[in-house]
Design a protein around this motif. Structure first.
Motif, PDB file in Angstrom:
ATOM      1  N   ILE A 276       0.841  -1.201   0.000  1.00 36.24           N
ATOM      2  CA  ILE A 276       0.000   0.000   0.000  1.00 36.24           C
ATOM      3  C   ILE A 276       0.871   1.244   0.000  1.00 36.24           C
ATOM      4  O   ILE A 276       0.494   2.271  -0.567  1.00 36.24           O
ATOM      5  CB  ILE A 276      -1.011  -0.004   1.188  1.00 36.24           C
ATOM      6  CG1 ILE A 276      -2.130   1.028   0.981  1.00 36.24           C
ATOM      7  CG2 ILE A 276      -0.354   0.270   2.506  1.00 36.24           C
ATOM      8  CD1 ILE A 276      -3.185   0.588   0.031  1.00 36.24           C
ATOM      9  N   TYR A 279       1.654   1.790  -3.613  1.00 34.66           N
ATOM     10  CA  TYR A 279       0.451   2.141  -4.375  1.00 34.66           C
ATOM     11  C   TYR A 279      -0.042   3.545  -4.022  1.00 34.66           C
ATOM     12  O   TYR A 279      -0.347   4.357  -4.884  1.00 34.66           O
ATOM     13  CB  TYR A 279      -0.646   1.108  -4.094  1.00 34.66           C
ATOM     14  CG  TYR A 279      -1.899   1.327  -4.902  1.00 34.66           C
ATOM     15  CD1 TYR A 279      -1.974   0.883  -6.212  1.00 34.66           C
ATOM     16  CD2 TYR A 279      -2.998   1.980  -4.358  1.00 34.66           C
ATOM     17  CE1 TYR A 279      -3.112   1.075  -6.963  1.00 34.66           C
ATOM     18  CE2 TYR A 279      -4.139   2.189  -5.099  1.00 34.66           C
ATOM     19  CZ  TYR A 279      -4.197   1.727  -6.401  1.00 34.66           C
ATOM     20  OH  TYR A 279      -5.313   1.926  -7.142  1.00 34.66           O
ATOM     21  N   LEU A 280      -0.094   3.801  -2.706  1.00 30.37           N
ATOM     22  CA  LEU A 280      -0.719   5.040  -2.226  1.00 30.37           C
ATOM     23  C   LEU A 280       0.007   6.282  -2.734  1.00 30.37           C
ATOM     24  O   LEU A 280      -0.621   7.225  -3.199  1.00 30.37           O
ATOM     25  CB  LEU A 280      -0.725   5.016  -0.694  1.00 30.37           C
ATOM     26  CG  LEU A 280      -1.633   6.017  -0.011  1.00 30.37           C
ATOM     27  CD1 LEU A 280      -3.076   5.680  -0.297  1.00 30.37           C
ATOM     28  CD2 LEU A 280      -1.403   5.988   1.493  1.00 30.37           C
ATOM     29  N   TRP A 283      -0.558   6.740  -6.392  1.00 33.31           N
ATOM     30  CA  TRP A 283      -1.943   7.162  -6.611  1.00 33.31           C
ATOM     31  C   TRP A 283      -2.119   8.637  -6.260  1.00 33.31           C
ATOM     32  O   TRP A 283      -2.760   9.400  -6.982  1.00 33.31           O
ATOM     33  CB  TRP A 283      -2.858   6.289  -5.747  1.00 33.31           C
ATOM     34  CG  TRP A 283      -4.306   6.668  -5.852  1.00 33.31           C
ATOM     35  CD1 TRP A 283      -5.197   6.221  -6.777  1.00 33.31           C
ATOM     36  CD2 TRP A 283      -5.009   7.581  -5.006  1.00 33.31           C
ATOM     37  NE1 TRP A 283      -6.411   6.800  -6.566  1.00 33.31           N
ATOM     38  CE2 TRP A 283      -6.332   7.630  -5.489  1.00 33.31           C
ATOM     39  CE3 TRP A 283      -4.658   8.351  -3.906  1.00 33.31           C
ATOM     40  CZ2 TRP A 283      -7.303   8.427  -4.894  1.00 33.31           C
ATOM     41  CZ3 TRP A 283      -5.613   9.141  -3.308  1.00 33.31           C
ATOM     42  CH2 TRP A 283      -6.927   9.170  -3.810  1.00 33.31           C
ATOM     43  N   TYR A 284      -1.540   9.062  -5.130  1.00 34.70           N
ATOM     44  CA  TYR A 284      -1.687  10.437  -4.656  1.00 34.70           C
ATOM     45  C   TYR A 284      -1.047  11.436  -5.605  1.00 34.70           C
ATOM     46  O   TYR A 284      -1.645  12.420  -6.011  1.00 34.70           O
ATOM     47  CB  TYR A 284      -1.022  10.583  -3.271  1.00 34.70           C
ATOM     48  CG  TYR A 284      -2.002  10.896  -2.173  1.00 34.70           C
ATOM     49  CD1 TYR A 284      -2.845  11.991  -2.280  1.00 34.70           C
ATOM     50  CD2 TYR A 284      -2.065  10.114  -1.029  1.00 34.70           C
ATOM     51  CE1 TYR A 284      -3.750  12.273  -1.277  1.00 34.70           C
ATOM     52  CE2 TYR A 284      -2.967  10.389  -0.025  1.00 34.70           C
ATOM     53  CZ  TYR A 284      -3.805  11.472  -0.151  1.00 34.70           C
ATOM     54  OH  TYR A 284      -4.697  11.746   0.835  1.00 34.70           O
ATOM     55  N   ASN A 286      -0.162  11.060  -8.676  1.00 28.99           N
ATOM     56  CA  ASN A 286      -0.900  11.064  -9.935  1.00 28.99           C
ATOM     57  C   ASN A 286      -0.076  11.620 -11.093  1.00 28.99           C
ATOM     58  O   ASN A 286      -0.546  12.458 -11.862  1.00 28.99           O
ATOM     59  CB  ASN A 286      -2.195  11.869  -9.759  1.00 28.99           C
ATOM     60  CG  ASN A 286      -3.261  11.437 -10.739  1.00 28.99           C
ATOM     61  OD1 ASN A 286      -3.080  10.423 -11.422  1.00 28.99           O
ATOM     62  ND2 ASN A 286      -4.329  12.186 -10.835  1.00 28.99           N
ATOM     63  N   PHE A 319      -6.617 -13.199   8.305  1.00 30.13           N
ATOM     64  CA  PHE A 319      -7.747 -13.676   9.113  1.00 30.13           C
ATOM     65  C   PHE A 319      -7.576 -15.139   9.516  1.00 30.13           C
ATOM     66  O   PHE A 319      -8.010 -15.541  10.589  1.00 30.13           O
ATOM     67  CB  PHE A 319      -9.071 -13.448   8.382  1.00 30.13           C
ATOM     68  CG  PHE A 319      -9.486 -12.008   8.395  1.00 30.13           C
ATOM     69  CD1 PHE A 319      -9.988 -11.431   9.555  1.00 30.13           C
ATOM     70  CD2 PHE A 319      -9.323 -11.201   7.290  1.00 30.13           C
ATOM     71  CE1 PHE A 319     -10.333 -10.092   9.603  1.00 30.13           C
ATOM     72  CE2 PHE A 319      -9.671  -9.863   7.319  1.00 30.13           C
ATOM     73  CZ  PHE A 319     -10.177  -9.307   8.471  1.00 30.13           C
ATOM     74  N   MET A 322      -5.145 -15.404  12.606  1.00 27.15           N
ATOM     75  CA  MET A 322      -5.302 -14.420  13.663  1.00 27.15           C
ATOM     76  C   MET A 322      -5.308 -15.043  15.058  1.00 27.15           C
ATOM     77  O   MET A 322      -4.699 -14.517  15.984  1.00 27.15           O
ATOM     78  CB  MET A 322      -6.595 -13.643  13.438  1.00 27.15           C
ATOM     79  CG  MET A 322      -6.638 -12.356  14.206  1.00 27.15           C
ATOM     80  SD  MET A 322      -8.099 -11.461  13.786  1.00 27.15           S
ATOM     81  CE  MET A 322      -7.457 -10.136  12.834  1.00 27.15           C
ATOM     82  N   THR A 323      -5.936 -16.180  15.212  1.00 30.91           N
ATOM     83  CA  THR A 323      -6.025 -16.755  16.561  1.00 30.91           C
ATOM     84  C   THR A 323      -4.785 -17.579  16.886  1.00 30.91           C
ATOM     85  O   THR A 323      -4.064 -18.036  16.010  1.00 30.91           O
ATOM     86  CB  THR A 323      -7.254 -17.669  16.679  1.00 30.91           C
ATOM     87  OG1 THR A 323      -7.095 -18.723  15.742  1.00 30.91           O
ATOM     88  CG2 THR A 323      -8.524 -16.927  16.397  1.00 30.91           C
ATOM     89  N   ARG A 324      -4.567 -17.739  18.177  1.00 32.43           N
ATOM     90  CA  ARG A 324      -3.442 -18.537  18.664  1.00 32.43           C
ATOM     91  C   ARG A 324      -3.581 -19.991  18.222  1.00 32.43           C
ATOM     92  O   ARG A 324      -2.621 -20.630  17.820  1.00 32.43           O
ATOM     93  CB  ARG A 324      -3.448 -18.437  20.191  1.00 32.43           C
ATOM     94  CG  ARG A 324      -2.467 -19.320  20.900  1.00 32.43           C
ATOM     95  CD  ARG A 324      -2.721 -19.213  22.401  1.00 32.43           C
ATOM     96  NE  ARG A 324      -2.299 -20.409  23.087  1.00 32.43           N
ATOM     97  CZ  ARG A 324      -1.149 -20.528  23.726  1.00 32.43           C
ATOM     98  NH1 ARG A 324      -0.306 -19.554  23.745  1.00 32.43           N
ATOM     99  NH2 ARG A 324      -0.840 -21.641  24.350  1.00 32.43           N
ATOM    100  N   HIS A 410       8.922 -21.464  24.959  1.00 33.87           N
ATOM    101  CA  HIS A 410       7.638 -21.363  25.661  1.00 33.87           C
ATOM    102  C   HIS A 410       6.859 -20.210  25.080  1.00 33.87           C
ATOM    103  O   HIS A 410       7.435 -19.190  24.732  1.00 33.87           O
ATOM    104  CB  HIS A 410       7.850 -21.130  27.157  1.00 33.87           C
ATOM    105  CG  HIS A 410       8.259 -22.352  27.881  1.00 33.87           C
ATOM    106  ND1 HIS A 410       7.391 -23.350  28.208  1.00 33.87           N
ATOM    107  CD2 HIS A 410       9.466 -22.759  28.301  1.00 33.87           C
ATOM    108  CE1 HIS A 410       8.042 -24.320  28.817  1.00 33.87           C
ATOM    109  NE2 HIS A 410       9.308 -23.984  28.885  1.00 33.87           N
TER     110      HIS A 410
END
Lengths: 411, 175
Positions: A276, A279-280, A283-284, A286, A319, A322-324, A410
């Motif tokens: 990003i 890209y950003l 894009w900005y 231009n 996603f 995401m969880t342990r 651990h």
């Protein structure tokens, strides 16, 4: 420091976990299968070369860059852990060492790229450069001789430095000396600095110059972020596969996978962040000469690949991991790794293919048997080299001061 | 909560405390909590501590932050006060990503902290709720909740003393 190291070695002996002399058994059946894979790759290359040379060379370049990055990534993590005194990769550091053994073969593959230069790179055509003032200005850097010399230089430097790191580690197996660990730290630091420059310039040369009018200063970091995720994903998948075959029994457990999962989660997000960032800003601002790069990728059926790239490399892994529980489960982690390994290929493909195809007058993306076949060919060759390297040395570093810490993680 | 009774074993050495915890676990006596001056490896597994549910709150907070961040930017620049900036579309989604990201982090963090304070009943000026003042220095304390008649206090004290507890005492009204 010396007494501390000796104490650690004593401790290692007292709590010896797993089989320290265990070696990887590279079965002849697997070798045969992999040689068949190589032949399939060569066949697909020749077949698509006869049909459309640009398609064959795009795939050659993409897969060449992919596996060179992967091999170099092994050296990068070796150097990184040596410099930071990290223990998380020590029990399976032989896998990383084996990955780097592919680097010398890059000299042959890179030499092969010489025959594709005119198909891939616009700047290699003197008649086009003569008509183009910008390319004339760049011709001091972008010319065939210097390009090939730089490529040879990069690969030789990578090969040499990773050779030093791996041979120090192997020497320590026979010779329990702390001075070898100190040397590894020193050479690791040198490697990291050299790597930062050479890998950036290699990315500029091999990938970015397919669109010689366009430039992005973040390009080196972008390819590096992909390299980091990719090598983590490959090592994780190797570990899962080898544990399934009975290697690393009682050595690698869910704590190690948790560590790798966290790193994959983090660096997949890092990749998206760099994506990003590139890209950003374009894009900005231009500016037409910069936006052309992204415009090329958002038309003629490239657009869905362009956004699919984001999904496969970041959104789904983000996603899913995401969880342990997900990070500690080889089922989920392994599948995310497969996704990321494919995603990395797509990422490199999107850096190269739209521009070369545009130059050759092909508008739509072409993904089919040649793409899969050539990737399988080079992957088979890569696995053949890495597997052979792996079968030569014991799977665990014997006298590494960080082995004990690496075994008893651990979370 | 104040009518609960606790038996505390105060240890000087972490190994004694770990051994006592193991024996309590073998005898199926539930351990209320352990207080140590530094983290002990493997103790979490021994105590069968359930994972915190706080990350789910963070996730929900982040989703709320993301939605609010995006909605507010789109509403201000497209609906409430459309302003032409360099000929870009009013709904310039790309430009909204950094701000939306920051608001996601802000909401996620603040909602997590608020949920944590709410769940642990912490508020400014609340008195410290510690079983024994020595845990702030070098003592290791093991607390067992004496639920009505299910647990025999004498058995627990004897386990404490066989593992060289320096002090055994009861305490009333701990959270």
């Amino acid at each position: 420091m010396l007494t501390f190291y000796k104490k650690l070695l004593e401790k290692n002996k007292r709590f010896e976990v797993g089989n320290i002399t265990e070696k990887f058994n590279f079965k002849i059946k697997t070798k045969r299968l992999l040689v068949t894979g190589c032949l399939v790759g060569i066949f697909c290359f020749v077949w698509s070369f006869l049909d459309s040379p640009e398609r064959a060379w795009i795939n050659y370049l993409v897969d060449f860059f992919y596996f060179m990055s992967l091999a170099l990534g092994g050296g990068f993590i070796l150097a990184l852990t040596a410099v930071t005194s990290a223990a998380w990769a020590t029990p399976y550091k032989r896998l990383l060492e084996a990955l780097t053994k592919f680097l010398p073969y890059g000299l042959i593959l890179g030499a092969g790229l010489f025959f594709g230069i005119h198909t891939l790179y616009e700047w290699s055509h003197p008649e086009l450069v003569a008509k183009d003032e910008i390319l004339q200005g760049k011709s001091i850097y972008l010319n065939v001789g210097f390009f090939m010399a730089r490529m040879a230089f990069f690969i030789l430097v990578w090969w040499g430095l990773t050779k030093i790191l791996t041979s120090l580690s192997l020497k320590q197996d026979k010779n329990p000396e702390f001075s070898l660990s100190a040397k590894m730290t020193k050479w690791g630091a040198i490697f990291l600095i050299v790597f930062a420059f050479t890998y950036s310039f290699a990315s500029f040369d091999w990938l970015m110059s397919v669109r010689p009018h366009w430039f992005s200063t973040i390009y080196g970091i972008y390819t590096f972020s992909g390299l980091f995720v990719n090598v983590l994903a490959v090592v994780t998948l190797m570990l899962i596969w080898m544990q399934g075959k009975g290697y690393y029994k009682d050595v690698i457990n869910e704590n190690h996978y948790h560590d790798l999962g966290k790193l994959i989660f983090g660096f997949s997000s890092f990749w998206a962040y760099i994506w990003i960032s590139q890209y950003l800003l374009i894009w900005y601002a231009n500016i037409p000469e910069e936006t052309g790069y992204f415009l090329q990728r958002e038309i003629h059926g490239w657009d869905w690949l362009f956004f699919f790239n984001l999904g496969i490399n970041w959104l789904i892994p983000f996603f899913a991991l995401m969880t342990r529980k997900a990070k500690r489960s080889t089922f989920i982690l392994g599948r995310v790794c497969i996704l990321l390994i494919i995603g990395r290929w797509l990422d490199i493909y999107l850096m190269v293919a739209p521009d070369v195809y545009h130059h050759a007058g092909v508008t739509n993306p072409q993904i089919g048997i040649p793409e899969i076949g050539i990737a399988i060919g080079l992957a088979s060759f890569f696995i053949l080299v890495v597997g052979r390297a792996l079968s030569k040395t014991p799977l665990m570093p014997k006298n590494d001061a960080f082995l004990q810490e690496g075994l008893n993680l651990h979370q | 909560m104040s009518n609960k009774n606790f038996l505390l074993g105060i240890f000087e050495d972490e190994e004694h405390l770990v051994n006592a915890s193991k024996e309590l676990k073998d005898k199926k006596i539930p351990i209320f909590d352990v207080y140590t001056p530094f983290p002990l490896h493997g103790l979490d597994d021994l105590l069968d501590i359930k994972r915190s549910r706080l990350p789910y709150i963070t996730f929900i907070g982040g989703i709320i932050g993301l939605s609010v961040g995006l909605w507010f930017q789109i509403w201000t620049s497209k609906v409430s006060w459309p302003l032409n900036v360099g000929g870009k579309p009013f709904n310039s989604f790309t430009a909204f990503i950094p701000v939306a990201f920051e608001i996601t982090v802000l909401f996620g963090a603040l909602i997590t902290v608020a949920a944590f304070f709410f769940r642990t009943r912490l508020f400014p000026g609340k008195a410290g709720d510690i079983p024994d003042i020595k845990i702030t220095e070098d003592a290791f304390v093991l607390a067992v909740e004496l639920k009505s008649s299910a647990i025999d206090p004498d058995l627990v004290s004897s386990i404490f003393s066989t593992h060289k507890a320096k002090e055994i005492k009861t305490k009333r009204g701990m959270k």
